[in-house]
Design a protein around this motif. Sequence first.
Motif, PDB file in Angstrom:
ATOM      1  N   ALA A  88       0.934  -1.225  -0.370  1.00  0.00           N
ATOM      2  CA  ALA A  88      -0.338   0.040  -0.421  1.00  0.00           C
ATOM      3  C   ALA A  88       0.640   1.125  -0.395  1.00  0.00           C
ATOM      4  O   ALA A  88       0.643   2.415  -0.275  1.00  0.00           O
ATOM      5  N   SER A  89       1.966   1.489   0.738  1.00  0.00           N
ATOM      6  CA  SER A  89       2.546   3.046   0.452  1.00  0.00           C
ATOM      7  C   SER A  89       3.995   2.626  -0.462  1.00  0.00           C
ATOM      8  O   SER A  89       3.512   3.664  -1.113  1.00  0.00           O
ATOM      9  N   VAL A  90       3.759   1.615  -0.878  1.00  0.00           N
ATOM     10  CA  VAL A  90       4.383   1.809  -2.769  1.00  0.00           C
ATOM     11  C   VAL A  90       3.436   2.413  -3.672  1.00  0.00           C
ATOM     12  O   VAL A  90       3.083   3.150  -4.602  1.00  0.00           O
ATOM     13  N   ARG A  91       2.562   2.076  -3.413  1.00  0.00           N
ATOM     14  CA  ARG A  91       1.143   2.174  -4.250  1.00  0.00           C
ATOM     15  C   ARG A  91       0.910   3.992  -4.328  1.00  0.00           C
ATOM     16  O   ARG A  91       0.797   4.375  -5.168  1.00  0.00           O
ATOM     17  N   ALA A  92       1.343   3.708  -2.728  1.00  0.00           N
ATOM     18  CA  ALA A  92       0.594   5.279  -2.369  1.00  0.00           C
ATOM     19  C   ALA A  92       1.931   7.033  -3.326  1.00  0.00           C
ATOM     20  O   ALA A  92       1.551   7.343  -3.503  1.00  0.00           O
ATOM     21  N   GLY A  93       3.079   5.582  -2.736  1.00  0.00           N
ATOM     22  CA  GLY A  93       4.213   6.469  -3.584  1.00  0.00           C
ATOM     23  C   GLY A  93       3.542   6.927  -5.931  1.00  0.00           C
ATOM     24  O   GLY A  93       4.281   7.565  -5.711  1.00  0.00           O
ATOM     25  N   LEU A  94       3.219   5.419  -5.721  1.00  0.00           N
ATOM     26  CA  LEU A  94       3.069   5.792  -7.538  1.00  0.00           C
ATOM     27  C   LEU A  94       2.535   6.602  -7.848  1.00  0.00           C
ATOM     28  O   LEU A  94       2.453   7.792  -8.767  1.00  0.00           O
ATOM     29  N   GLU A  95       1.324   6.907  -6.889  1.00  0.00           N
ATOM     30  CA  GLU A  95      -0.045   7.594  -7.462  1.00  0.00           C
ATOM     31  C   GLU A  95       0.795   9.212  -7.213  1.00  0.00           C
ATOM     32  O   GLU A  95       0.212  10.361  -7.827  1.00  0.00           O
ATOM     33  N   ALA A  96       1.273   9.005  -5.418  1.00  0.00           N
ATOM     34  CA  ALA A  96       1.905  10.518  -5.856  1.00  0.00           C
ATOM     35  C   ALA A  96       3.178  11.348  -6.829  1.00  0.00           C
ATOM     36  O   ALA A  96       2.929  11.930  -6.969  1.00  0.00           O
ATOM     37  N   LEU A  97       3.382   9.967  -7.732  1.00  0.00           N
ATOM     38  CA  LEU A  97       4.377  10.107  -8.736  1.00  0.00           C
ATOM     39  C   LEU A  97       3.273  10.884 -10.184  1.00  0.00           C
ATOM     40  O   LEU A  97       3.344  11.138 -10.921  1.00  0.00           O
ATOM     41  N   ALA A  98       2.494  10.757  -9.828  1.00  0.00           N
ATOM     42  CA  ALA A  98       1.123  10.433 -10.897  1.00  0.00           C
ATOM     43  C   ALA A  98       0.959  11.799 -11.898  1.00  0.00           C
ATOM     44  O   ALA A  98       0.998  12.275 -13.321  1.00  0.00           O
ATOM     45  N   ARG A  99       1.219  13.160 -11.704  1.00  0.00           N
ATOM     46  CA  ARG A  99       0.741  14.372 -11.814  1.00  0.00           C
ATOM     47  C   ARG A  99       1.641  15.020 -12.940  1.00  0.00           C
ATOM     48  O   ARG A  99       1.223  15.018 -13.896  1.00  0.00           O
ATOM     49  N   ASP A 100       3.237  14.229 -12.594  1.00  0.00           N
ATOM     50  CA  ASP A 100       4.291  14.629 -13.932  1.00  0.00           C
ATOM     51  C   ASP A 100       5.203  13.423 -13.619  1.00  0.00           C
ATOM     52  O   ASP A 100       5.849  13.243 -12.994  1.00  0.00           O
ATOM     53  N   PRO A 101       4.600  12.444 -14.544  1.00  0.00           N
ATOM     54  CA  PRO A 101       4.890  11.290 -14.707  1.00  0.00           C
ATOM     55  C   PRO A 101       6.060  11.308 -15.428  1.00  0.00           C
ATOM     56  O   PRO A 101       6.704  11.383 -16.194  1.00  0.00           O
ATOM     57  N   PRO A 102       7.001  10.607 -14.133  1.00  0.00           N
ATOM     58  CA  PRO A 102       8.580   9.672 -14.272  1.00  0.00           C
ATOM     59  C   PRO A 102       8.791   8.630 -15.268  1.00  0.00           C
ATOM     60  O   PRO A 102       7.653   8.587 -15.656  1.00  0.00           O
ATOM     61  N   LYS A 103       9.788   8.943 -16.220  1.00  0.00           N
ATOM     62  CA  LYS A 103       9.863   7.756 -17.441  1.00  0.00           C
ATOM     63  C   LYS A 103      10.705   6.182 -16.508  1.00  0.00           C
ATOM     64  O   LYS A 103       9.172   4.797 -16.692  1.00  0.00           O
ATOM     65  N   ARG A 104      11.174   6.023 -15.711  1.00  0.00           N
ATOM     66  CA  ARG A 104      11.573   5.104 -14.415  1.00  0.00           C
ATOM     67  C   ARG A 104      11.214   5.708 -13.219  1.00  0.00           C
ATOM     68  O   ARG A 104      12.188   6.390 -12.748  1.00  0.00           O
ATOM     69  N   VAL A 105      10.976   3.964 -11.825  1.00  0.00           N
ATOM     70  CA  VAL A 105      11.185   4.474 -11.070  1.00  0.00           C
ATOM     71  C   VAL A 105      11.801   3.044 -10.292  1.00  0.00           C
ATOM     72  O   VAL A 105      12.094   1.705 -10.955  1.00  0.00           O
ATOM     73  N   LEU A 106      12.584   3.693  -9.255  1.00  0.00           N
ATOM     74  CA  LEU A 106      13.247   2.340  -8.664  1.00  0.00           C
ATOM     75  C   LEU A 106      12.769   2.622  -7.070  1.00  0.00           C
ATOM     76  O   LEU A 106      12.242   3.985  -6.680  1.00  0.00           O
ATOM     77  N   ILE A 107      11.946   1.691  -6.737  1.00  0.00           N
ATOM     78  CA  ILE A 107      11.730   1.452  -6.006  1.00  0.00           C
ATOM     79  C   ILE A 107      12.389   0.516  -4.916  1.00  0.00           C
ATOM     80  O   ILE A 107      13.048  -0.575  -5.088  1.00  0.00           O
ATOM     81  N   HIS A 108      12.563   1.529  -3.446  1.00  0.00           N
ATOM     82  CA  HIS A 108      13.845   0.519  -2.053  1.00  0.00           C
ATOM     83  C   HIS A 108      13.240   0.720  -1.134  1.00  0.00           C
ATOM     84  O   HIS A 108      12.809   1.401  -0.229  1.00  0.00           O
ATOM     85  N   ASP A 109      13.705  -0.374  -0.169  1.00  0.00           N
ATOM     86  CA  ASP A 109      13.622   0.055   0.850  1.00  0.00           C
ATOM     87  C   ASP A 109      14.812   0.538   2.063  1.00  0.00           C
ATOM     88  O   ASP A 109      15.808   0.024   1.792  1.00  0.00           O
ATOM     89  N   ALA A 110      14.397   1.374   2.745  1.00  0.00           N
ATOM     90  CA  ALA A 110      15.296   1.668   3.943  1.00  0.00           C
ATOM     91  C   ALA A 110      16.540   1.139   4.344  1.00  0.00           C
ATOM     92  O   ALA A 110      17.423   1.270   4.911  1.00  0.00           O
ATOM     93  N   ALA A 111      16.108  -0.488   4.328  1.00  0.00           N
ATOM     94  CA  ALA A 111      16.086  -1.149   5.300  1.00  0.00           C
ATOM     95  C   ALA A 111      17.344  -1.477   4.830  1.00  0.00           C
ATOM     96  O   ALA A 111      18.181  -2.166   5.730  1.00  0.00           O
ATOM     97  N   ARG A 112      17.741  -0.645   3.990  1.00  0.00           N
ATOM     98  CA  ARG A 112      19.335  -1.897   2.921  1.00  0.00           C
ATOM     99  C   ARG A 112      19.772  -0.790   2.517  1.00  0.00           C
ATOM    100  O   ARG A 112      19.358   0.203   1.238  1.00  0.00           O
TER     101      ARG A 112
END
Length: 386
Positions: A88-112
Amino acid sequence: MAGPPSLPAFAAIVVAAGAGARVGGDTPKQYRNWRGKPLVRHSVEALIDAGASPLVVMIAEGAEQDARAALDRCGPLRFETGGVTRQASVRAGLEALARDPPKRVLIHDAARPDLSRAVIERLLEALTAHPGAIPVLPVVDSLAVTDTGDTMSDGAERERLRRVQTPQAFRYHAILAAHRAWHGEATAGDDAQVLHAHGGEIALVDGDERLKKITFAEDFMRTNDYPATRIGQGFDVHRLVRGEELWLCGVKLDYEFGLAGHSDADVALHAVTDAILGAIGAGDIGTHFPPNDAQWGGARSGQFLEHAVLLARKAGYEIANIDLTLICEAPRIGPHRDAMRAAVAKLAQIDEDAISIKATTTEGLGFAGRGEGIAAQAIAMLQVRR
Ligand code: MG
């Protein structure tokens, strides 16, 4: 001097919304120090250095202050509130980018935290031919499958298996569409599974052993900020007077004099408490229980020790051993030693054999020698909780 070759533009989402409860302590692990700075800061800095823009940090509700403090002056960041699950957090993050969509996105865990530029380069390169790419490592141990939890149901071919890390890289529109289409009750293990379920091909690139997930207190222990052991010492003196009770190590002794002080004046427990507070750098007994505060008048000193042990636990430590020396001409300590050890062990929540109680006189010299007071000194060793 020329810098590293520039990478294709990409956005990043760092998931830092978890409570991180498995590490122990009250502060979520992503905000605790690891190798000199908050855990989440390592990932964020690595992504910003590689050119991530925009960079969205998904945080738990109410965590904005912690997150801003941990990421102070990192660069341009956006904070968004995450969901109940990682997905759900990732989904919310992706939606937050939707207004000005990037071409590529990296999704990363803070614990790494130990994210190298080389891994980011491999992922972005793979996106030229695939909608998704993930860093993976081979499995070196042989594997067992179990259905019951305590007997083996089957073996598994490790040659066909890979360990999956983050960041995971995606063409933005592909991963957004896959997340929006995910209606399963089940929670996906990671974003690659979400895209794969939606028909997107996932490229495998070489991961990095250093990119491992920080999970347990032991991982924090292996750093200079979080030493495996800490040591503290405490010292205290109280006056012996008529008309007071004599409490030592939480045990009441029959004696014609007692110790004077604001609390029960248990000089031994005060020294032990200060030793523990000293080991974790948390001030002294007066910091936590001010002698001018009426609520501690006549207080049992055992609660001071219990509080210090609690603070040590919150800092990630447990008591390894305590060595206490009482300095007085009288009364004799020997007959009470076992009861004292048992009382201190109970308060410190450790075995009696980790408690040492010694006594000495000063050969009639000084205030202790004249019977005007009792002194106590203590050393406490703390070790990282397992
Ligand atoms: Mg005292």
